[in-house]
Motif scaffolding. Sequence first.
Motif, PDB file in Angstrom:
ATOM      1  N   SER A   1       0.994  -1.326   0.026  1.00 55.38           N
ATOM      2  CA  SER A   1      -0.036   0.042  -0.088  1.00 55.38           C
ATOM      3  C   SER A   1       0.918   1.313   0.075  1.00 55.38           C
ATOM      4  O   SER A   1       0.418   2.081  -0.892  1.00 55.38           O
ATOM      5  CB  SER A   1      -1.002  -0.219   1.143  1.00 55.38           C
TER       6      SER A   1
ATOM      7  N   GLU B   1      -3.081  -9.084  -2.678  1.00 52.15           N
ATOM      8  CA  GLU B   1      -3.193  -7.482  -2.041  1.00 52.15           C
ATOM      9  C   GLU B   1      -3.110  -6.475  -3.201  1.00 52.15           C
ATOM     10  O   GLU B   1      -3.882  -5.334  -3.057  1.00 52.15           O
ATOM     11  CB  GLU B   1      -1.809  -7.183  -1.219  1.00 52.15           C
TER      12      GLU B   1
ATOM     13  N   GLN C   1      -4.600  -7.035  -6.022  1.00 48.75           N
ATOM     14  CA  GLN C   1      -5.882  -6.969  -6.714  1.00 48.75           C
ATOM     15  C   GLN C   1      -6.825  -6.184  -5.811  1.00 48.75           C
ATOM     16  O   GLN C   1      -7.898  -5.459  -6.222  1.00 48.75           O
ATOM     17  CB  GLN C   1      -6.255  -8.317  -6.895  1.00 48.75           C
ATOM     18  N   ARG C   2      -6.856  -6.446  -4.459  1.00 44.59           N
ATOM     19  CA  ARG C   2      -7.700  -5.952  -3.564  1.00 44.59           C
ATOM     20  C   ARG C   2      -7.691  -4.297  -3.526  1.00 44.59           C
ATOM     21  O   ARG C   2      -8.505  -3.509  -3.685  1.00 44.59           O
ATOM     22  CB  ARG C   2      -7.430  -6.304  -2.137  1.00 44.59           C
ATOM     23  N   PHE C   3      -6.301  -3.647  -3.667  1.00 45.53           N
ATOM     24  CA  PHE C   3      -6.035  -2.375  -3.900  1.00 45.53           C
ATOM     25  C   PHE C   3      -6.638  -1.545  -5.073  1.00 45.53           C
ATOM     26  O   PHE C   3      -7.448  -0.577  -5.026  1.00 45.53           O
ATOM     27  CB  PHE C   3      -4.437  -2.012  -3.894  1.00 45.53           C
TER      28      PHE C   3
ATOM     29  N   GLU D   1      -9.242  -2.834  -6.505  1.00 46.35           N
ATOM     30  CA  GLU D   1     -10.689  -2.964  -6.555  1.00 46.35           C
ATOM     31  C   GLU D   1     -11.169  -1.974  -5.561  1.00 46.35           C
ATOM     32  O   GLU D   1     -12.374  -1.322  -5.790  1.00 46.35           O
ATOM     33  CB  GLU D   1     -11.124  -4.322  -5.960  1.00 46.35           C
ATOM     34  N   HIS D   2     -10.487  -1.639  -4.637  1.00 46.35           N
ATOM     35  CA  HIS D   2     -10.905  -0.537  -3.670  1.00 46.35           C
ATOM     36  C   HIS D   2     -10.528   0.947  -4.097  1.00 46.35           C
ATOM     37  O   HIS D   2     -10.706   1.956  -3.364  1.00 46.35           O
ATOM     38  CB  HIS D   2     -10.511  -0.667  -2.128  1.00 46.35           C
ATOM     39  N   HIS D   3      -9.609   1.192  -4.932  1.00 48.69           N
ATOM     40  CA  HIS D   3      -9.130   2.602  -5.199  1.00 48.69           C
ATOM     41  C   HIS D   3      -9.313   2.927  -6.879  1.00 48.69           C
ATOM     42  O   HIS D   3      -8.760   2.468  -7.676  1.00 48.69           O
ATOM     43  CB  HIS D   3      -7.710   2.551  -4.887  1.00 48.69           C
ATOM     44  N   SER D   4     -10.804   3.172  -6.935  1.00 50.47           N
ATOM     45  CA  SER D   4     -11.120   3.687  -8.408  1.00 50.47           C
ATOM     46  C   SER D   4     -10.140   4.434  -9.103  1.00 50.47           C
ATOM     47  O   SER D   4     -10.359   4.189 -10.425  1.00 50.47           O
ATOM     48  CB  SER D   4     -12.656   3.872  -8.298  1.00 50.47           C
TER      49      SER D   4
END
Length: 484
Positions: free
Chosen positions: A180, A220, A222-224, A226-229
């Motif tokens: 992150s 990790e 992939q999640r980032f 998905e959650h940061h357009s």
Amino acid sequence: MQTTRRFGCDREPTLCFVSSVNRKSGVSYGLGLSSDKVIALKRIATEYLCDCFLLDASIDCVVNEINEAWGDNGGSILYVVSENKDAVHKLSSHWLIIVLGVKSESVSDNLSILYINKLEELPMTICKLNKKAAGKNAVIVGYVMKPAREEDFAKRGAFPMNPTPNGLIFVPLTFDTPLSSQLQVVDVVLHKATDEIMSVELGSNSESSNRVTYTSGMQELQRFLEHHSNFFAIDPLDNIYPVLDRLKIQLVLLGLQDINAEGCLTIRGAHFLKVNDFNESDLAQRLPEAKLSFPCIVKPQVACGVADAHSMAIVFEIEDFKHLSVPLPAVVQEYINHSSTLFKFYVLGDTVFHAVKKSIPNSNTLRKSYARNGSKPILFDSLKSLPTDTESQHPGDAVSCKVDLDLELVIDAAKWLARTLDLTIFGFDVVVQEGTRDHVIVDVNYLPSFKEVHNDIAIPAFWDAIKMKYESKKMKAATPASSS
């Protein structure tokens, strides 16, 4: 403007880069440096095409030796030391100091001393400094791929930390430090996600993104995403899923009929059939229904990222399917006589390159090998070696044989594939069928090495493709905000 710094070392691990007309760069270390750190630094030097200096003298001698090797390039010097107050105080005031072994602090305009905890943080620190010096138009590209592939690209000059002519600064993302914090610095991500696949589940009713299991680090990322357009990859993970599945890509290739014109040459995918069990009672009937005749080539449905994805077989009789070791489910694909000539195409944004390579012999030559092998299927791993016949070569099997390629037709197909798959950097293989002259796409892959194309041509196109997609995505992301 000088956009990167030279940096030397006081018996401590160092990476040394210079921005100048000649864009010199290098690594230096002292005799007292531990062997593991020397190995790490030499690896970095090799990857980034750096000069290497062994320095065992005073700080003044460090400067003299570098200037003697490179001349007066201007710019400031970036100097990396361990937490050693005496060494820090000895340095001239115009040097920028990075202290290793201290918890990382952000780069600030007011700091002449910066801190990093691990040597792995150094490339990211350099890139932040480079972007600050280059200005707001510079773009930091964080990339993720397996070390061998990263080294190959870096050796060819594809991943410079100095800004490219179009303003790209490349930095490797590491899963050894919090991802992150790295992504807060990076503007866009370039990934070879297939290098980070743990497993692929086929035949599931779930969404494609749930059928692929990545390493923890890639998850990790992939999640980032998905959650940061407002943050994006050059090519989203979802867009690469068709190239992971040979059945899915064959279904995509059926759409090539839309670009074929009556009375002209045809470009298409190979005829194919999905098989879940080689002992299916109706297999002999299903093959001709799918326009397949012997010989056929049998491939695992999973195309990449897992073990045995490239374990294939060429079969000549229906009995050859019995006890076949190719992983299931599998795709049985038409074998095309193509004068042993394969055309490898590379799509880099709006630019299309191609190279010619020797391929598998025609079926008459393969049948001779089949007979000599006791009428057993020809098994091979397509990443390691392709079937050949050294005893009896048909004249039409030589790579020097002139094969009439319709380049304009294939370029049209490349553009169609880029639109359909929504991919920026990908490759595909084409063979020209003897007799019909059908142009047949037999493989599609994501982020190929394109090493058959000269670096002076391919690397700038690679950079342009990344910058073009970044600017396009940035513009699209800004459109709703500006219109509201």
